[in-house]
Design a protein around this motif. Structure first.
Motif, mmCIF file in Angstrom:
data_model
loop_
_atom_site.group_PDB
_atom_site.id
_atom_site.type_symbol
_atom_site.label_atom_id
_atom_site.label_comp_id
_atom_site.label_asym_id
_atom_site.label_seq_id
_atom_site.Cartn_x
_atom_site.Cartn_y
_atom_site.Cartn_z
ATOM 1 N N LEU A 125 0.836 -1.202 0.000
ATOM 2 C CA LEU A 125 0.000 0.000 0.000
ATOM 3 C C LEU A 125 0.871 1.253 0.000
ATOM 4 C CD1 LEU A 125 -2.745 -1.099 2.560
ATOM 5 C CD2 LEU A 125 -3.088 -0.704 0.116
ATOM 6 N N SER A 126 1.940 1.216 0.773
ATOM 7 C CA SER A 126 2.845 2.367 0.832
ATOM 8 C C SER A 126 3.548 2.606 -0.503
ATOM 9 C CB SER A 126 3.880 2.163 1.939
ATOM 10 O OG SER A 126 3.266 2.063 3.206
ATOM 11 N N ASP A 127 3.810 1.518 -1.236
ATOM 12 C CA ASP A 127 4.469 1.653 -2.539
ATOM 13 C C ASP A 127 3.697 2.578 -3.467
ATOM 14 O OD1 ASP A 127 6.543 -0.022 -1.853
ATOM 15 O OD2 ASP A 127 5.678 -1.797 -2.837
ATOM 16 N N VAL A 128 2.361 2.549 -3.371
ATOM 17 C CA VAL A 128 1.527 3.352 -4.276
ATOM 18 C C VAL A 128 0.888 4.527 -3.542
ATOM 19 C CG1 VAL A 128 1.094 1.480 -5.893
ATOM 20 C CG2 VAL A 128 -0.406 1.748 -3.903
ATOM 21 N N GLY A 129 1.367 4.802 -2.315
ATOM 22 C CA GLY A 129 0.887 5.952 -1.570
ATOM 23 C C GLY A 129 -0.553 5.853 -1.131
ATOM 24 N N ARG A 130 -0.993 4.647 -0.817
ATOM 25 C CA ARG A 130 -2.391 4.433 -0.452
ATOM 26 C C ARG A 130 -2.536 4.128 1.025
ATOM 27 N NH1 ARG A 130 -5.999 0.327 -2.631
ATOM 28 N NH2 ARG A 130 -7.325 1.534 -1.258
ATOM 29 N N ARG A 131 -3.664 4.554 1.578
ATOM 30 C CA ARG A 131 -4.094 4.123 2.907
ATOM 31 C C ARG A 131 -5.550 3.691 2.806
ATOM 32 N NH1 ARG A 131 -1.120 6.534 8.113
ATOM 33 N NH2 ARG A 131 0.958 6.806 7.200
ATOM 34 N N LEU A 132 -5.906 2.697 3.583
ATOM 35 C CA LEU A 132 -7.293 2.263 3.625
ATOM 36 C C LEU A 132 -8.123 3.280 4.385
ATOM 37 C CD1 LEU A 132 -6.788 -1.527 4.477
ATOM 38 C CD2 LEU A 132 -6.902 -0.438 2.228
ATOM 39 N N ARG A 133 -9.437 3.170 4.256
ATOM 40 C CA ARG A 133 -10.324 4.000 5.074
ATOM 41 C C ARG A 133 -10.155 3.646 6.544
ATOM 42 N NH1 ARG A 133 -15.068 1.956 4.339
ATOM 43 N NH2 ARG A 133 -16.156 3.619 5.452
ATOM 44 N N HIS A 134 -10.107 2.344 6.832
ATOM 45 C CA HIS A 134 -9.958 1.858 8.199
ATOM 46 C C HIS A 134 -8.487 1.858 8.614
ATOM 47 C CE1 HIS A 134 -13.826 0.115 6.964
ATOM 48 N NE2 HIS A 134 -14.111 -0.075 8.247
ATOM 49 N N PRO A 135 -8.208 2.043 9.877
ATOM 50 C CA PRO A 135 -6.860 1.736 10.355
ATOM 51 C C PRO A 135 -6.562 0.257 10.102
ATOM 52 C CG PRO A 135 -8.122 2.930 12.023
ATOM 53 C CD PRO A 135 -9.090 2.537 10.951
ATOM 54 N N LEU A 136 -5.319 -0.042 9.801
ATOM 55 C CA LEU A 136 -4.905 -1.423 9.533
ATOM 56 C C LEU A 136 -3.870 -1.819 10.572
ATOM 57 C CD1 LEU A 136 -4.757 -3.974 7.752
ATOM 58 C CD2 LEU A 136 -3.095 -2.763 6.313
ATOM 59 N N GLU A 137 -4.123 -2.938 11.255
ATOM 60 C CA GLU A 137 -3.183 -3.432 12.249
ATOM 61 C C GLU A 137 -2.665 -4.800 11.847
ATOM 62 O OE1 GLU A 137 -4.714 -1.149 16.303
ATOM 63 O OE2 GLU A 137 -4.829 -3.345 16.193
ATOM 64 N N VAL A 138 -1.368 -4.975 12.001
ATOM 65 C CA VAL A 138 -0.714 -6.270 11.825
ATOM 66 C C VAL A 138 -0.249 -6.720 13.201
ATOM 67 C CG1 VAL A 138 1.174 -7.522 10.722
ATOM 68 C CG2 VAL A 138 0.033 -5.645 9.493
ATOM 69 N N VAL A 139 -0.644 -7.937 13.593
ATOM 70 C CA VAL A 139 -0.397 -8.413 14.959
ATOM 71 C C VAL A 139 0.416 -9.699 14.931
ATOM 72 C CG1 VAL A 139 -1.440 -9.094 17.160
ATOM 73 C CG2 VAL A 139 -2.609 -7.423 15.679
ATOM 74 N N ALA A 140 1.484 -9.713 15.728
ATOM 75 C CA ALA A 140 2.183 -10.966 16.043
ATOM 76 C C ALA A 140 1.706 -11.375 17.433
ATOM 77 C CB ALA A 140 3.685 -10.768 16.018
ATOM 78 N N PHE A 141 0.801 -12.346 17.486
ATOM 79 C CA PHE A 141 0.220 -12.773 18.748
ATOM 80 C C PHE A 141 1.248 -13.544 19.580
ATOM 81 C CE2 PHE A 141 -3.512 -12.241 16.030
ATOM 82 C CZ PHE A 141 -4.340 -11.491 16.858
ATOM 83 N N ALA A 142 1.177 -13.370 20.886
ATOM 84 C CA ALA A 142 2.153 -13.970 21.789
ATOM 85 C C ALA A 142 1.859 -15.446 22.033
ATOM 86 C CB ALA A 142 2.162 -13.221 23.126
ATOM 87 N N ASP A 143 2.885 -16.279 21.913
ATOM 88 C CA ASP A 143 2.912 -17.668 22.389
ATOM 89 C C ASP A 143 1.720 -18.494 21.910
ATOM 90 O OD1 ASP A 143 4.290 -19.687 23.801
ATOM 91 O OD2 ASP A 143 2.990 -19.434 25.537
ATOM 92 N N GLU A 144 1.503 -18.503 20.605
ATOM 93 C CA GLU A 144 0.389 -19.287 20.061
ATOM 94 C C GLU A 144 0.582 -20.778 20.272
ATOM 95 O OE1 GLU A 144 -1.816 -21.489 16.786
ATOM 96 O OE2 GLU A 144 0.305 -21.451 17.315
ATOM 97 N N GLU A 145 1.826 -21.248 20.181
ATOM 98 C CA GLU A 145 2.058 -22.686 20.202
ATOM 99 C C GLU A 145 1.871 -23.316 21.584
ATOM 100 O OE1 GLU A 145 2.215 -24.451 17.733
ATOM 101 O OE2 GLU A 145 3.121 -23.376 16.058
ATOM 102 N N SER A 146 1.856 -22.519 22.642
ATOM 103 C CA SER A 146 1.714 -23.100 23.985
ATOM 104 C C SER A 146 0.497 -22.559 24.712
ATOM 105 C CB SER A 146 2.978 -22.862 24.812
ATOM 106 O OG SER A 146 4.075 -23.570 24.259
ATOM 107 N N THR A 147 0.559 -21.313 25.176
ATOM 108 C CA THR A 147 -0.508 -20.799 26.051
ATOM 109 C C THR A 147 -1.603 -20.052 25.312
ATOM 110 O OG1 THR A 147 0.633 -18.696 26.424
ATOM 111 C CG2 THR A 147 1.178 -20.523 27.909
ATOM 112 N N MET A 148 -1.317 -19.549 24.101
ATOM 113 C CA MET A 148 -2.239 -18.685 23.357
ATOM 114 C C MET A 148 -2.670 -17.477 24.189
ATOM 115 S SD MET A 148 -4.552 -21.420 21.171
ATOM 116 C CE MET A 148 -4.905 -20.268 19.828
ATOM 117 N N VAL A 149 -1.778 -17.034 25.072
ATOM 118 C CA VAL A 149 -2.117 -15.914 25.950
ATOM 119 C C VAL A 149 -2.380 -14.642 25.157
ATOM 120 C CG1 VAL A 149 0.303 -15.261 26.357
ATOM 121 C CG2 VAL A 149 -1.440 -14.696 28.063
ATOM 122 N N GLY A 150 -1.711 -14.481 24.011
ATOM 123 C CA GLY A 150 -1.870 -13.265 23.244
ATOM 124 C C GLY A 150 -3.263 -13.105 22.670
#
Length: 426
Positions: A125-150
């Motif tokens: 999106l940044s390559d073409v100078g675009r932003r979505l209407r909505h905020p966009l979040e990218v999440v690396a969730f914590a400890d999915e393989e064991s506790t899934m606490v994230g």
């Protein structure tokens, strides 16, 4: 604007993507750089949750997010969140992501592809100078393989009982969270309000061989299956293997063998496509010249429909009663845990399907029989998952493999699905 199918040949590894699309070189470089963190001698990757390698991987991702113009933070549940503001910051966020942590001998794609594909969407999106209407979040969730606490923390389903979390390093959850920037005593603050998220999308390798067998490029996940897991304890009578006639035996292993076959048969014969597995057996006294006196075993039952799960459990109970009477063994069924299914959102699934079709990518629908962060997030907000093929269905090993072009195809579907949802969701 979606790219037309004439502009893409997903099977051709040398074909360049055109327009506002993810870049192959950048995506693959990111995947290779992350795979180098925790790389083992056998080619597997070990980034256990809360480990130094996990911290290093998260630090690298945070740096990339900042370079892509995202605001970066860690919430109380240890989730690493990169946010790209939208044209209308009052709108709820569109969210995507997965996890960076691995099992002890993990592969290069499980979890990490979904995180880095989300990052690549922001970069594209940044390559073409675009932003979505909505905020966009990218999440690396914590400890999915064991506790899934994230993911549980963000969904508001996390327990505040420290003993509820079995961590891979054996350290208490509060100490582990501090290592990655989380905060145990503030864990409830990680829960988002109902109005905070418009939809969540997770790209993931299939970890199975269904798409490969179907020769489909994209899997549209119908939902994440529910699970019922039990221990079964069979009590017979240990006795001399040579001196005890067959008609006078109460052989716990013979009874357990009938249970194994009954479990397999009930899943095979049930309408639909449930799965049921006996995964562990412990035999006592486990000696060559002794009739087995007791057996403990586990049964794992999974399906997308809670009614089907109830039916299978009822069938299992009937089979255990019948086998107990036939063998003279006492059989006890003990629940271990129960996880409810999480269906995918109909609009999100339909949007993924439309995007894949427009890109000229073959697709089909299938359930996810493995747990993912999307399972907890989808209990609160509209959720969808995109699968790309795994060669021979192998995962959680050095042999895990998804081709560059398959990773790129999945990322393109993710990007354009986010764009489409941005147009139609409020």
């Amino acid at each position: 604007m979606l790219i037309h199918r004439s502009q893409i040949a997903p099977a051709d590894a040398d074909r360049e993507w055109l327009g506002a699309l993810p870049r192959r070189d950048r995506l693959i470089d990111s995947l290779e750089s992350m795979a180098a963190i925790g790389l083992q001698g056998d080619g597997s990757v070990c980034r256990r949750g809360f480990s130094p390698a996990d911290v290093q991987g998260r630090d690298q991702l945070a740096c990339w997010m900042q370079e892509a113009g995202m605001q970066v933070r860690v919430d109380a549940a240890g989730n690493l969140i990169g946010r790209l503001e939208g044209q209308d910051p009052s709108l709820p966020v569109l969210m995507t992501g997965s996890h960076l942590d691995t099992v002890p001998t993990g592969g290069r794609f499980d979890g990490v592809l979904g995180v880095l594909a989300g990052l690549e969407c922001v970069r594209a999106l940044s390559d073409v100078g675009r932003r979505l209407r909505h905020p966009l979040e990218v999440v690396a969730f914590a400890d999915e393989e064991s506790t899934m606490v994230g993911c549980k923390g963000m969904a508001g389903t996390a327990s505040m009982d420290p003993s509820a979390y079995t961590t891979s390093n054996g350290d208490p959850i509060d100490i582990n969270l501090e290592r990655i920037g989380g905060h145990w005593s503030s864990l409830p603050s990680a829960a988002r309000p109902d109005s905070a998220v418009a939809a969540f999308l997770e790209l993931h390798v299939e970890q199975g061989a269904v798409l490969e067998q179907r020769r489909d490029a994209i899997g549209i996940v119908e939902g994440i299956v529910g699970q019922r897991r039990f221990s079964i304890h069979v009590k017979g009578q240990a006795n001399h293997a040579g001196t005890t006639p067959m008609g006078l035996r109460h052989d716990a292993l013979a009874a357990a063998s009938r249970i194994v076959l009954a479990v397999e048969e009930m899943a095979r014969c049930h309408p639909g496509d449930p799965v049921a597995t006996v995964g562990r057996l412990e035999v006592w006294p486990n000696a060559a010249n002794v009739v087995p006196g007791s057996v403990s075993m586990t049964v794992d039952i999974r399906d997308l429909d809670s009614t089907v799960l109830d039916q299978l459990v009822s069938c299992l109970q009937e089979e255990l009663e019948s086998i107990g009477l036939a063998t003279g063994c006492a059989i006890r069924l003990e629940p271990q845990f129960q996880v409810s299914p999480t269906p995918a959102d109909a609009l999100v699934m339909a949007t993924i399907e439309t995007v894949a079709e427009d890109l000229g990518l073959s697709m089909s629908r299938l359930p996810s029989r493995a747990s993912h962060d999307a399972q907890e997030i989808g209990r609160r907000w509209p959720m969808g998952m995109i699968f790309v093929p795994s060669r021979e269905g192998l995962s959680h090993s050095a042999a895990e493999f998804t081709s560059d072009s398959q990773c790129l195809s999945g990322t393109a579907v993710l990007l354009h699905t986010l764009e489409q949802l941005d147009r139609v969701l409020s």
